[in-house]
Motif scaffolding. Structure first.
Motif: not given
Length: 391
Positions: A281-286, A311-315
Motif C-alpha cells: 500500500l505504501l509503495a503504491a501510494a508513492f 498514477f493509475q498503476i499506483g492507484s
C-alpha cells in the motif's frame, strides 16, 4: 435464489467464483465509468458550452451527495433483509431506468436531476455487491480477489472507447451501458451464496479505530482518483485542443487500466502469500504521487499520458489491496453492508471534495496546481496506513 450455506473462514472459493465476482464488478464499473468519465462531460459541454466546468461541478457534487447516502442505505437494507444478490438485481433494474432519464435530459436542471437518480440507482447495485466479498471470500483469498477487482477498469475503459468510436447516437450509447453491465453481473447472481462462518470471523475482529484509519487513508488517495476520473477529459483538453480528443482520452484510459491490471493481481497474490498488505500500500501510494507530479510538470500529451499511466498503476494497486485489507478490518459481521457503506464514503466524498478542489485550483488551461496538491494528498494517504496494526 438459493439459501446461503455456511463455510469455514479458511475454505477457499473456487477460481471460477472469483472470476465471476471480478466480472460482476466489471459490470458495476461499466455501469458508471463510461458515463461519468466520457459521456457526461461531453454532454454537459454541449448543454453548457463555456460554463461547462460550473455545471459539471454542480452535477457531480449533487450526484456524489446522493451516492453517499444511498450506498449506506442500501448496504444497511441488505444487512437487515439478507439476500444481497436480490438487492444487486434490484439495483441493476433501477440503473437501466436511470440511464433512460439521462438520455432524455437536455437542460442543466434535467441533467443534474438525472445524475442524482442515476447515483441512487447504481449504488443500489454496488452497496450489496461489495458486501459479498466480505461475506463469502476468506481472508486468504482477499488479496487476489482485490487484485482481480482491477480487471474492471480496463474492461470499462475499453467499453468506453468502443462507445466513443462507434457510429451510434448518444442516446443509443447511453442505453447500451446498462445492457452491458447486466451481461457482466447476471452470471454471478446465479451462483449460490456461501457465507463465512461468523464464529470463525469473530476471533479476528478489529477495533473500529483500525477501520477509521483505513478510511482516512483511502479518502486521501481517492480524492486524486476522483479528480482524474471526472476531469481527465478536461485535463488533457488543457494541454491543447484536438478534434479526436474524446477518442484519444478513452484510449489513454484503456491502456493505463490494462497496464495496471497484472500488477494489481500480482501484488494481491504476493500479499496473500506473505500475509502483509502495508508495504504494498505504501509503495503504491508513492507511485501514484510520482505520476501526479509528472502530470503537473508536463505540457506534452504523450508525457502526460505516460504519467497518468504511472498514477493509475499506483492507484489501482492501492485500491485493490485496500479493499482486501478493509474487509479484514470490519468490526462486526452483522453490519458488513452498513460498514462498507460508510467505507464507501471514501469513494463518494472525494466526488464532493475533488470537484471543489479542481474548481478552486484549476482552470480550463491549467491543472498544474491541483495535480501537485493531489500528489501531496497521495503521499499522506500512504503514510497514514502505517498507523494500522497488521497481525
Amino acid at each position: 435464489m438459493s439459501a446461503p450455506s455456511p463455510a469455514q473462514a479458511d475454505t477457499p472459493r473456487s477460481t471460477g467464483f472469483l472470476l465471476l465476482f471480478a466480472l460482476a464488478n466489471a459490470g458495476g464499473v461499466i455501469g458508471y465509468l463510461p458515463l461519468l468519465s466520457i459521456l457526461l462531460p461531453a454532454r454537459i459541454d454541449a448543454i453548457a458550452g463555456d460554463a461547462r466546468l460550473d455545471l459539471f461541478t454542480i452535477t457531480v457534487i449533487a450526484g456524489a451527495a446522493a451516492a453517499s447516502l444511498s450506498n449506506i442505505a442500501f448496504g444497511w437494507l441488505s444487512d437487515r433483509s439478507g439476500g444481497r444478490r436480490r438487492w444487486v438485481a434490484f439495483g441493476l433494474a433501477l440503473t437501466a431506468a436511470a440511464y433512460a432519464a439521462v438520455a432524455l435530459a437536455t437542460t442543466p436542471v434535467a441533467i443534474v436531476l438525472a445524475i442524482v437518480a442515476f447515483q441512487i440507482a447504481i449504488n443500489a447495485l454496488l452497496a450489496p455487491f461489495l458486501a459479498i466479498m466480505a461475506d463469502e471470500i476468506p481472508d486468504s483469498q482477499k488479496g487476489v480477489a482485490g487484485g482481480l477487482l482491477a480487471f474492471a477498469a480496463p474492461v470499462a475503459s475499453a467499453f468506453s472507447a468502443m462507445l466513443v468510436l462507434s457510429p451510434f447516437t448518444d442516446t443509443t450509447r447511453l442505453l447500451l451501458i446498462p445492457a452491458a453491465a447486466a451481461l457482466c453481473v447476471l452470471p454471478m447472481l446465479r451462483t449460490k451464496p456461501r457465507l463465512l462462518a461468523i464464529q470463525t470471523v469473530e476471533k479476528t475482529l478489529s477495533p473500529p479505530r483500525e477501520l477509521a484509519i483505513a478510511w482516512g487513508s483511502r479518502l486521501l488517495i481517492q480524492i486524486s482518483g476522483a479528480v482524474l476520473s471526472l476531469y481527465s477529459f478536461y485535463y488533457f483538453q488543457s494541454l491543447g485542443t484536438r478534434p479526436d480528443l474524446a477518442a484519444r482520452v478513452a484510449q489513454v484510459l484503456t491502456i493505463a487500466y490494462v497496464l495496471a491490471l497484472p500488477i494489481a493481481v500480482l501484488s494481491g497474490r504476493v500479499s496473500d502469500r506473505i500475509g502483509r498488505r502495508k508495504p504494498f500500500l505504501l509503495a503504491a501510494a508513492f507511485t501514484a504521487a510520482l505520476g501526479l507530479t509528472g502530470m503537473a510538470a508536463t505540457r506534452d500529451f504523450g508525457m502526460a499520458a505516460l504519467c497518468f499511466g504511472l498514477f493509475q498503476i499506483g492507484s489501482a494497486v492501492f485500491l485493490a489491496l485496500h479493499s482486501a485489507f478493509a474487509t479484514q478490518l470490519l468490526p462486526n459481521p452483522q453490519h458488513r453492508g452498513r460498514d462498507l457503506g460508510l467505507l464507501n464514503l471514501t469513494n463518494t466524498l472525494p466526488s464532493l471534495l475533488g470537484p471543489l478542489l479542481a474548481w478552486t485550483l484549476a482552470t480550463p488551461q491549467d491543472f498544474g496546481a491541483v495535480m501537485l496538491v493531489l500528489a501531496a494528498l497521495a503521499i499522506c494517504g500512504g503514510l497514514v496506513i502505517l498507523f494500522i496494526r497488521e497481525d
